[in-house]
Design a protein around this motif. Structure first.
Motif, mmCIF file in Angstrom:
data_model
loop_
_atom_site.group_PDB
_atom_site.id
_atom_site.type_symbol
_atom_site.label_atom_id
_atom_site.label_comp_id
_atom_site.label_asym_id
_atom_site.label_seq_id
_atom_site.Cartn_x
_atom_site.Cartn_y
_atom_site.Cartn_z
ATOM 1 N N TYR A 1 0.844 -1.209 0.000
ATOM 2 C CA TYR A 1 0.000 0.000 0.000
ATOM 3 C C TYR A 1 0.874 1.252 0.000
ATOM 4 C CZ TYR A 1 -4.358 -2.507 1.166
ATOM 5 O OH TYR A 1 -5.460 -3.306 1.144
ATOM 6 N N ASN A 2 1.782 1.257 0.971
ATOM 7 C CA ASN A 2 2.623 2.454 1.106
ATOM 8 C C ASN A 2 3.395 2.745 -0.175
ATOM 9 O OD1 ASN A 2 1.749 2.642 3.752
ATOM 10 N ND2 ASN A 2 3.451 1.398 4.544
ATOM 11 N N SER A 3 3.942 1.683 -0.766
ATOM 12 C CA SER A 3 4.768 1.877 -1.965
ATOM 13 C C SER A 3 3.933 2.387 -3.134
ATOM 14 C CB SER A 3 5.430 0.558 -2.363
ATOM 15 O OG SER A 3 6.171 0.049 -1.290
ATOM 16 N N VAL A 4 2.753 1.801 -3.327
ATOM 17 C CA VAL A 4 1.944 2.208 -4.476
ATOM 18 C C VAL A 4 1.416 3.640 -4.289
ATOM 19 C CG1 VAL A 4 -0.176 1.743 -5.761
ATOM 20 C CG2 VAL A 4 1.349 -0.133 -5.151
ATOM 21 N N LEU A 5 1.017 3.966 -3.059
ATOM 22 C CA LEU A 5 0.578 5.353 -2.812
ATOM 23 C C LEU A 5 1.732 6.325 -3.066
ATOM 24 C CD1 LEU A 5 -1.484 4.592 0.408
ATOM 25 C CD2 LEU A 5 -2.428 5.594 -1.694
ATOM 26 N N ALA A 6 2.929 5.909 -2.673
ATOM 27 C CA ALA A 6 4.095 6.784 -2.890
ATOM 28 C C ALA A 6 4.450 6.876 -4.371
ATOM 29 C CB ALA A 6 5.290 6.267 -2.094
ATOM 30 N N MET A 7 4.265 5.747 -5.078
ATOM 31 C CA MET A 7 4.605 5.745 -6.512
ATOM 32 C C MET A 7 3.843 6.819 -7.281
ATOM 33 S SD MET A 7 6.802 3.658 -7.961
ATOM 34 C CE MET A 7 6.249 3.293 -9.618
ATOM 35 N N LYS A 8 2.574 7.014 -6.923
ATOM 36 C CA LYS A 8 1.781 8.020 -7.629
ATOM 37 C C LYS A 8 2.445 9.389 -7.496
ATOM 38 C CE LYS A 8 -2.865 10.034 -7.873
ATOM 39 N NZ LYS A 8 -2.766 11.366 -7.251
ATOM 40 N N GLU A 9 2.915 9.668 -6.288
ATOM 41 C CA GLU A 9 3.563 10.965 -6.064
ATOM 42 C C GLU A 9 4.875 11.061 -6.857
ATOM 43 O OE1 GLU A 9 1.830 13.128 -4.227
ATOM 44 O OE2 GLU A 9 0.331 11.542 -3.933
ATOM 45 N N LEU A 10 5.636 9.975 -6.841
ATOM 46 C CA LEU A 10 6.892 9.976 -7.613
ATOM 47 C C LEU A 10 6.606 10.158 -9.097
ATOM 48 C CD1 LEU A 10 8.992 7.062 -6.022
ATOM 49 C CD2 LEU A 10 9.039 9.484 -5.457
ATOM 50 N N ASN A 11 5.574 9.478 -9.594
ATOM 51 C CA ASN A 11 5.216 9.615 -11.008
ATOM 52 C C ASN A 11 4.969 11.063 -11.382
ATOM 53 O OD1 ASN A 11 5.310 6.951 -11.688
ATOM 54 N ND2 ASN A 11 3.112 6.573 -11.437
ATOM 55 N N GLU A 12 4.285 11.753 -10.470
ATOM 56 C CA GLU A 12 3.807 13.087 -10.833
ATOM 57 C C GLU A 12 4.762 14.220 -10.487
ATOM 58 O OE1 GLU A 12 -0.003 13.326 -8.957
ATOM 59 O OE2 GLU A 12 -0.879 11.804 -10.281
#
Lengths: 450, 475
Positions: free
Chosen positions: B190-201
């Motif tokens: 969960y934590n990683s995927v939620l963080a990935m969105k921020e990294l993507n953007e």
């Protein structure tokens, strides 16, 4: 007349430094092999062109150094100062803290307008120091962001501020692979902009110079310094003083004009290539002798076969049969058609040399009189330890293939829209790219149809 | 010369950061023998006159007085930061560079991102501004964090967003440590995927790191050395995992070796921006050359050599080996095989006694075995920095924008879906203000889109190459 050199970006500054070093070491050398009088007038003429006398006695290069990043300029300044033979003026450089990041748009649209005033003031000052200004010589690479983007911008500023001065851009063509990934974009933008503002583009291809270092100079581990030194040598062989054909006894007083007027007879054709012969490691020079007919036979074949150097020339290439004034499609494959050529001979016995083979009408495009298309300069003063040497500046199809290849690669990338967001961020839009592609396709088409 | 500010968030971020500062000092001490505060040092350190009281003034020239790291240390627990402050590096940080809390984020991205983000926002911005004011020309922020936990992942990506808001012109490089499959934090997907969105953007470049890969490299080095196969002694300070010569005197912790690898990655990444070279590579050139499309900014890195033998002769064979190794699977800092995937772009950052001809020879040699995307067949960016890392005569950092990152993301997605389908642990997140179900669905679709972008590029691999037709000119 004097020339103001503008060194732009890492490449421009590194090469500029090597050029002034080469000029200076040549005029201080004892290899001149000519009369004392000749030697003195050669030296004076070189100094008038490229150096101003300072109170300290150390000549100062007529140069303006520009970079958006301080490391290279500070290195260049201190290297020159350490040489003791020459130096840069302490106040004729401009740098910022942060480079253009290989982004042409950043150099051209952001850094350019922001620093225009400061840079042009330095240029103005340097120009005012010249008793007679013969024009500008800018040195830059096409690959990066500062040399290319800011360089193209500064070139336009020079054209605006000095509309009647000669303006020659020395452009370093990047290695085919592996310098900068967006180099083809940057090159397309640079070349198309320079085509509008510069009188001519004198081109050196890194790949070619690298080969010269490996095969002719026998350097095992080739550094950028080695590459830049070969470039500097070749430029020196053009810019050191020489006697023009009808110029009387003195050295040419208008180096850029004498070069550009005959070589660029039509604004659509502004790409100049440069070839030198002989070129070898200094250690081998002592064991070599050359004859003028031998050197010129090679140089002529280099010209017509589009060779890069005296090694690996295709001797099968011949000019088309005389008399058959046929369209270009029938011309023999690989034959290099010229618009105009200049041969510069330096050293022993130059005045008895026969250059007839370069005046052959079949070498040239049909619309120019071969007598006008070919020029020769000579001087008995030997250049840079070569007893005899010849340089060829050619406005011909030399650069057609490299240009076509760079435009093709850039076009492939453009079709996928890769990296475009990096440029639009700084104000270069897709339409701007299209304009540049159109300009260069036109140039390719013109050179192809010679 | 430009400066960079390091923002280290969470336990992992601070531990890696700590190793970075130690090795950075070691490197500058090796180069800067006279103890003069120079431009190279200024990129990561301030020189402060501490005698003038608390508000030490910056000294721009002359002898080194007291070096302060251009860093912001953030953790929502006190343990790691306190340890740093009691350790040998304590003088490089002062209390104004720290933000800590006592209760931690409970391995919950939402706690880090939403609760602490809100609570510490002003404080973080103020300290970032302070750090920026001390810079002459701030070019880059380096965030170091992990993806699996709560603080590094949640608050780390919150800081990333803040940086974009407050300093839009400054580049944002993120070093993200990804959890391994057998991670003991249940909610790490969960934590990683939620963080990935921020990294993507919001990131300009992300350097993904996987603990498993670091672990394997440490083991590999250990095996090589203890097997005695090398036939010659290894220079201790040349190990990519070594702290020899650093300030660290306490007993080394098991993670130190792994963290040193990441610290070396950052040192090599920034070397060309700090030191001289015949082909400089500034930090802003990295994203310009390696990021063809805004979201595809994940760069797989590899460091070579992992160690240097003590004998002085360096045959060019060994130099070439360094280049080959950089493309091999077991030198990558994530579990990936770039050779069998598609390159969008590749950068080689070389340090030390290496010339352009060595670069060219090796690119020509390696090119046939690598697949490049059709529109970037010659997608190489190179840099030559003349100062080698401590203990080496030369080194190489390869950065690849390669579709080989995709499996890491797919695995992450799978692990996320396993939990999400059952709605396991979801309530821990949803009870937090500002968190809604849509945060999860948006995050997973952002990740899916990213994977799809890589899929589309992968689909072009090996197919017939059709060049787009050129512009036609009327003659």
């Amino acid at each position: 007349m004097s020339i103001v050199t503008v060194q732009l970006g890492q490449c421009g500054n590194q090469i500029g430094h090597e050029v002034f070093s080469a000029l200076c070491s040549d005029i201080h050398g004892t290899h001149g092999l000519c009369s004392k009088k000749e030697n003195e007038s050669y030296r004076d003429s070189c100094k008038e062109r490229f150096f101003s006398e300072e109170e300290s006695g150390v000549p100062a290069a007529r140069a303006v150094l520009v970079d958006m990043e301080p490391k290279v300029i500070s290195q260049t300044l201190s290297r020159a100062a350490r040489s003791g033979l020459w130096k840069y003026n302490s106040h004729s450089h401009f740098c910022q803290k942060q480079g253009s990041g290989n982004n042409w748009a950043n150099g051209h649209c952001v850094h350019g307008p922001r620093h225009k005033e400061a840079i042009m003031e330095l240029v103005q000052k340097e120009a005012e120091k010249c008793e007679r200004l013969g024009g500008f010589f800018t040195i830059m690479s096409m690959a990066g962001g500062t040399g290319s983007g800011l360089g193209a911008f500064v070139t336009q500023c020079l054209r605006d501020a000095f509309p009647t001065s000669f303006l020659l851009n020395h452009v370093v063509w990047p290695y085919g692979t592996g310098e900068v990934i967006v180099q083809n974009y940057n090159s397309v933008l640079t070349l198309s902009h320079l085509y509008h503002s510069s009188d001519a583009l004198l081109v050196h291809e890194n790949d070619v110079i690298h080969k010269i270092c490996a095969r002719l100079m026998n350097i095992k581990q080739i550094s950028f310094r080695d590459v830049n030194r070969v470039i500097a040598h070749q430029l020196g062989s053009v810019f050191q003083p020489a006697h023009t054909a009808g110029g009387g006894s003195g050295y040419s007083r208008n180096p850029l004009g004498d070069l550009l007027e005959p070589l660029v007879p039509h604004p659509e054709f502004r790409l100049l290539g440069l070839r030198n012969i002989p070129q070898m490691a200094e250690s081998s020079l002592a064991f070599s002798t050359f004859s003028w007919p031998g050197l010129l036979k090679h140089l002529r074949q280099i010209l017509i076969a589009k060779a890069h150097m005296e090694e690996g020339i295709d001797w099968q290439v011949r000019p088309p049969q005389p008399g058959s004034s046929i369209p270009s499609t029938n011309k023999p494959l690989h034959f290099n058609t010229s618009i105009a050529n200049l041969v510069i001979l330096r050293g022993k016995d130059v005045h008895s040399v026969d250059l007839g083979s370069f005046q052959d009408p079949s070498l040239y495009t049909s619309w120019l009189n071969p007598q006008d298309a070919f020029n020769a300069w000579k001087t008995p003063r030997a250049f840079n330890k070569y007893e005899k040497s010849a340089a060829l500046v050619s406005n011909s199809q030399f650069l057609l293939k490299p240009l076509d290849s760079i435009v093709g690669k850039a076009w492939n990338m453009f079709a996928s829209k890769a990296y475009l967001h990096q440029y639009t961020k700084f104000g270069i839009q897709e339409e701007d790219f299209l304009d540049c592609f159109t300009t260069l396709e036109q140039v390719i088409s013109s050179y192809t149809n010679l | 010369m430009t400066q960079s500010v390091v923002v280290q968030v969470g336990q992992c971020g601070n531990q890696v950061g700590c190793r970075f500062w130690d090795l950075a000092l070691r490197e500058h001490a090796a180069v800067n023998k006279k103890g003069i505060y120079d431009e190279a040092l200024s990129s990561f350190f301030r020189n402060v006159d501490t005698r003038s009281g608390d508000n030490g003034l910056d000294i721009y020239k002359g002898k080194i007085c007291s070096l302060k790291a251009r860093a912001l240390l953030i953790d929502m627990e006190e343990g790691v930061v306190n340890e740093i402050l009691q350790g040998p590096l304590r003088d490089v940080f002062d209390s104004k560079q720290l933000i800590t809390d006592v209760s931690g984020s409970g391995n919950n991205w939402a706690v880090g991102h939403k609760i602490y983000g809100c609570q510490y926002r002003e404080n973080i911005v103020e300290k970032l501004r302070k750090a920026a004011e001390h810079c002459d020309c701030l070019q880059c922020f380096f965030i170091i964090h992990s993806m699996g936990g709560g603080t590094g992942s949640g608050l780390g990506t919150f800081v990333l967003n803040l940086l974009e808001e407050e300093f839009p012109e400054v580049y944002r490089f993120v070093t993200s440590v990804y959890p391994s499959g057998e991670d003991d934090v249940i909610t790490s997907p969960y934590n990683s995927v939620l963080a990935m969105k921020e990294l993507n953007e919001h990131a300009d470049c992300v350097l993904p790191i996987e603990n498993e890969s670091l672990f394997e490299i440490v083991n590999k080095i250990h095996q090589m050395i203890s097997s005695g196969k090398l036939g010659s002694t290894v220079k201790q300070n040349s190990l990519v995992t070594s702290s020899t010569g650093g300030a660290k005197t306490l007993q080394e912790k098991p993670f130190d070796a792994m963290n040193n690898i990441v610290a070396n990655l950052l040192l090599n990444l920034t070397s060309s921006a700090r030191f001289e070279g015949s082909l400089n590579m500034d930090l802003n050139e990295i994203s310009m050359n390696l990021v063809p499309f805004p979201r595809l900014h994940y760069l797989v890195s590899s460091l070579t050599p992992l160690y240097t033998l003590a004998d002085v002769n360096v045959p060019s064979r060994r130099l070439d080996q360094m280049f080959s190794d950089a493309f091999s699977r077991d030198h990558q800092l994530i579990q990936a095989d770039p050779k069998h995937s598609l390159y969008l772009a590749c950068a080689l950052l070389v340090r030390g006694n290496v010339q352009v001809s060595d670069l060219r020879r090796n690119i020509e040699r390696l090119k046939p075995s690598l697949h490049f995307v059709s529109w970037n067949q010659e997608g190489w960016k190179t840099g030559l920095c003349s100062v080698p890392p401590v203990g080496h005569s030369h080194s190489l950092l390869a950065l690849a924008n390669n579709t080989c990152v995709k499996p890491t993301f797919i695995e992450l997605k799978d692990r996320f879906m396993k939990l999400y389908k059952k709605k396991a642990h979801l309530h821990h997140y949803l009870q937090i203000d500002g968190m809604e179900q849509s945060c999860f669905s948006e995050a997973i679709s952002s990740l899916s889109d990213l994977i799809e972008e890589y899929n589309e590029l992968d689909a072009t691999k090996g197919g017939p190459r059709i060049d787009p037709s050129r512009l036609k000119i009327a003659v």
